[in-house]
Design an enzyme around this catalytic site. Structure first.
Site, mmCIF file in Angstrom:
data_model
loop_
_atom_site.group_PDB
_atom_site.id
_atom_site.type_symbol
_atom_site.label_atom_id
_atom_site.label_comp_id
_atom_site.label_asym_id
_atom_site.label_seq_id
_atom_site.Cartn_x
_atom_site.Cartn_y
_atom_site.Cartn_z
ATOM 1 N N GLN A 276 0.806 -1.218 0.000
ATOM 2 C CA GLN A 276 0.000 0.000 0.000
ATOM 3 C C GLN A 276 0.843 1.274 0.000
ATOM 4 O O GLN A 276 0.298 2.358 -0.151
ATOM 5 C CB GLN A 276 -0.966 -0.004 1.168
ATOM 6 C CG GLN A 276 -2.041 -1.063 1.025
ATOM 7 C CD GLN A 276 -2.991 -1.080 2.203
ATOM 8 O OE1 GLN A 276 -2.639 -0.708 3.315
ATOM 9 N NE2 GLN A 276 -4.204 -1.527 1.953
ATOM 10 N N ASN A 277 2.162 1.149 0.184
ATOM 11 C CA ASN A 277 3.006 2.338 0.111
ATOM 12 C C ASN A 277 3.023 2.791 -1.351
ATOM 13 O O ASN A 277 3.173 1.987 -2.261
ATOM 14 C CB ASN A 277 4.419 2.052 0.614
ATOM 15 C CG ASN A 277 5.187 3.345 0.818
ATOM 16 O OD1 ASN A 277 5.464 4.071 -0.118
ATOM 17 N ND2 ASN A 277 5.522 3.633 2.062
ATOM 18 N N GLN A 278 2.890 4.085 -1.552
ATOM 19 C CA GLN A 278 2.764 4.626 -2.903
ATOM 20 C C GLN A 278 4.101 5.002 -3.539
ATOM 21 O O GLN A 278 4.121 5.533 -4.654
ATOM 22 C CB GLN A 278 1.838 5.840 -2.875
ATOM 23 C CG GLN A 278 0.426 5.474 -2.468
ATOM 24 C CD GLN A 278 -0.466 6.683 -2.323
ATOM 25 O OE1 GLN A 278 -0.034 7.764 -1.947
ATOM 26 N NE2 GLN A 278 -1.745 6.492 -2.627
ATOM 27 N N THR B 47 4.790 9.039 1.173
ATOM 28 C CA THR B 47 4.153 8.006 0.354
ATOM 29 C C THR B 47 3.559 6.887 1.206
ATOM 30 O O THR B 47 2.988 5.948 0.680
ATOM 31 C CB THR B 47 5.176 7.404 -0.634
ATOM 32 O OG1 THR B 47 6.238 6.790 0.103
ATOM 33 C CG2 THR B 47 5.726 8.459 -1.586
#
Length: 178
Positions: A51-53, A152
């Protein structure tokens, strides 16, 4: 009368060691997080949480140059380095339960001066979030420009992905990295 469980001290937080930098002589800008999350520590990979962008955001900045697949971390690191970017964190180690920056305790700061010696083209510190940017003075003391960018992390849900991409695009473009 208190119960024995209430009288016992709280368990100590786990002491974690951070990851080695991803940087080389081509590095012109260093993306600095605060400290890797648990998933990143377990996998020994920066920004490993799905889920880290971070990785999708960078792909959005270079749409014509596809990143290697998620399971090719070494390839992704080379992809990053070939664009003049490196990765590291502000903290070398810390005590923390969970992955939140707010839980970081007894942190030891990384040796930025030592890294600077191996990266002669390094001129910019891109601080990925507020906790990292709290240490901008340390990177500026080495002659690096310091830019605070929106985190992020999946914990930073107040900004839409597109807004984060735009902020990162502006920072990289203003330093001739796009």
């Amino acid at each position: 009368m208190s119960s024995p469980a209430c009288d016992s001290p709280a368990p100590a937080a786990t002491r974690w060691q951070g990851l080695a930098p991803v940087a080389d002589a081509r590095t012109r800008a260093l993306v600095l997080g605060s400290f890797p999350g648990l998933r990143s520590l377990q996998q020994q990979q920066y920004y490993a949480h799905p889920q880290n962008q971070f990785w999708p955001l960078l792909q959005a900045l270079w749409p014509a140059c596809p990143q290697p697949a998620r399971n090719d971390y070494a390839g992704r690191c080379e992809w990053l380095l070939s664009r003049g970017l490196g990765l590291w964190d502000v903290y070398a180690s810390c005590e923390r339960e969970g992955s939140l920056d707010s839980a970081i305790r007894a942190a030891e700061v990384n040796d930025f001066a030592g890294l600077r010696l191996s990266c002669p083209q390094l001129t910019l510190a891109l601080h990925n979030g507020g906790e990292s940017y709290r240490h901008a003075g340390r990177t500026q003391a080495l002659g690096l420009a310091a830019v605070k960018l929106p985190s992020t992390s999946p914990a930073n849900a107040r900004l839409r992905f597109e807004a984060k991409v735009q902020a990162w695009r502006e920072a990289l473009a203003s330093h001739q990295l796009l």
